[in-house]
Motif scaffolding. Sequence first.
Motif, mmCIF file in Angstrom:
data_model
loop_
_atom_site.group_PDB
_atom_site.id
_atom_site.type_symbol
_atom_site.label_atom_id
_atom_site.label_comp_id
_atom_site.label_asym_id
_atom_site.label_seq_id
_atom_site.Cartn_x
_atom_site.Cartn_y
_atom_site.Cartn_z
ATOM 1 N N ASN A 416 0.861 -1.182 0.000
ATOM 2 C CA ASN A 416 0.000 0.000 0.000
ATOM 3 C C ASN A 416 0.899 1.234 0.000
ATOM 4 O O ASN A 416 2.007 1.202 0.530
ATOM 5 N N GLY A 417 0.404 2.323 -0.576
ATOM 6 C CA GLY A 417 1.185 3.552 -0.587
ATOM 7 C C GLY A 417 1.247 4.152 -1.984
ATOM 8 O O GLY A 417 0.521 3.728 -2.883
ATOM 9 N N VAL A 418 2.115 5.148 -2.141
ATOM 10 C CA VAL A 418 2.299 5.842 -3.423
ATOM 11 C C VAL A 418 3.736 5.633 -3.865
ATOM 12 O O VAL A 418 4.674 6.061 -3.179
ATOM 13 N N PHE A 419 3.921 4.973 -5.017
ATOM 14 C CA PHE A 419 5.258 4.582 -5.451
ATOM 15 C C PHE A 419 5.416 4.699 -6.962
ATOM 16 O O PHE A 419 4.420 4.668 -7.695
ATOM 17 N N PRO A 420 6.671 4.757 -7.444
ATOM 18 C CA PRO A 420 6.912 4.621 -8.878
ATOM 19 C C PRO A 420 6.745 3.162 -9.292
ATOM 20 O O PRO A 420 6.797 2.252 -8.444
#
Length: 451
Positions: A416-420
């Motif tokens: 979960n999260g915001v990633f490239p």
Amino acid sequence: MQDNEEAVAKTIMYDLIILGASGFTGKYVVKEALKFHNSLKSIALAGRNPTKLTQTLQWASQPHPPPPIPILTFDTSDPQSLLSLCSQTKLILNCVGPFRLYGEPVVAACVETGCDYLDICGEPEFMERVEAKYGEKAVETGSLVVSACGFDSIPAELGLIFNSRQWLPPAVPNRVEAYLSLESQKRIVGNFGTFESAVLGIANADKLQELRRSRPRRARPVIPGPSPPKGPLIEHQKKIGLWAVKLPSADSIVVRRTLAALTENPAGLPGVNESAEHSEKREAFWSTVKPAHFGVKIGSKSLLGVFRFITVGMFMGLLGRTAFGRWFLLKFPSIFSLGWFRKKGPSDDEVRSASFKMWSVGCGFSNNSLVSEANMKPDMEIITRVMGPEIGYLTTPIILLQCALILLNQRDNLPNGVFPPGIVFGPTDLQERLQENGISFDVISKSSLYA
């Protein structure tokens, strides 16, 4: 948060919803999605104009009649509309750009509802702003947000990873330079939205630097050997037959974000509920990936082609800094891009005739122990290549749909999260899936330098 998750779970109706399906790229994403209609529980199309969405579905289905896919309306300026939309699906595929203008409300709604999100953005300021603003909350709500899941920037990310993994111990890479060659039997024509995003990126370059100054410094990977020299403005790369000039694209920025995430998490990112088998596989995969300095250049078989790149870059750089200049650029894209971009986009024949090659030229050391020797220069070169169909309307939809299928089928193995995209999809079977769908990865040569 638990109550919110339960409410969302009761209303989920779709595996994925495609936003902006009637746009230039969106209609090709729909066409690609229909190939996997049987693999998905259900798809819906969403946009502002139901009539255009219906026409898109008819176009994408040819020569067959359109399947019974729901058509949904939404408005990016209406938060409640977006929340309602995101609460009905597991995954949003966002094709509505420029993302700096229309993307953030969609991300905000996905993170709020715990919905997953993929897009085809190539705008660094948007991607980094979303990471800074929504990263922690996405972890809390169980949302995975990944931008740049199209030609920007997965061929560059997987291309670097593929080249890096060819450096078998004790060999280590020092730098990998990507050379992009666009080819066509007719003429190369790009999407106006891509041109607009690039112009707005130039206009907002100061905001990106301001955002970076406001955030803690990311970890930097330890790369064996000296920093590579700056090199000439125009390079003749004889081994791949290209003249090349630096390309200020999102690719190098996205790659650096993945390398920073890998430096902070050397075994990669654990999945939310991954098995011990997958955990072992993930750690083994990342142990074979070695960081390297990375850059991107755009190439042409002729020196004249490179001067054309430089001319377009000068137009955009000079005019993109003022409101009046940007008006000129966006009013007459075909003139200032020397025919590469036009408002009506390419014809179907122009799309079918185009292709790309992205060469990764890696330089490094045949033995890690050589790095400590004084004045030692890289003595080994490995050239790999990623190759596929037209970048904006064929390769981008292929990549986006394969990322979506992985996310839907292997969600427990993803974070979960915001990633490239590289740090998320690197250890999955994305490369194999792309190879099965017309995007190839090849080792071209391994050789000694200065022999």
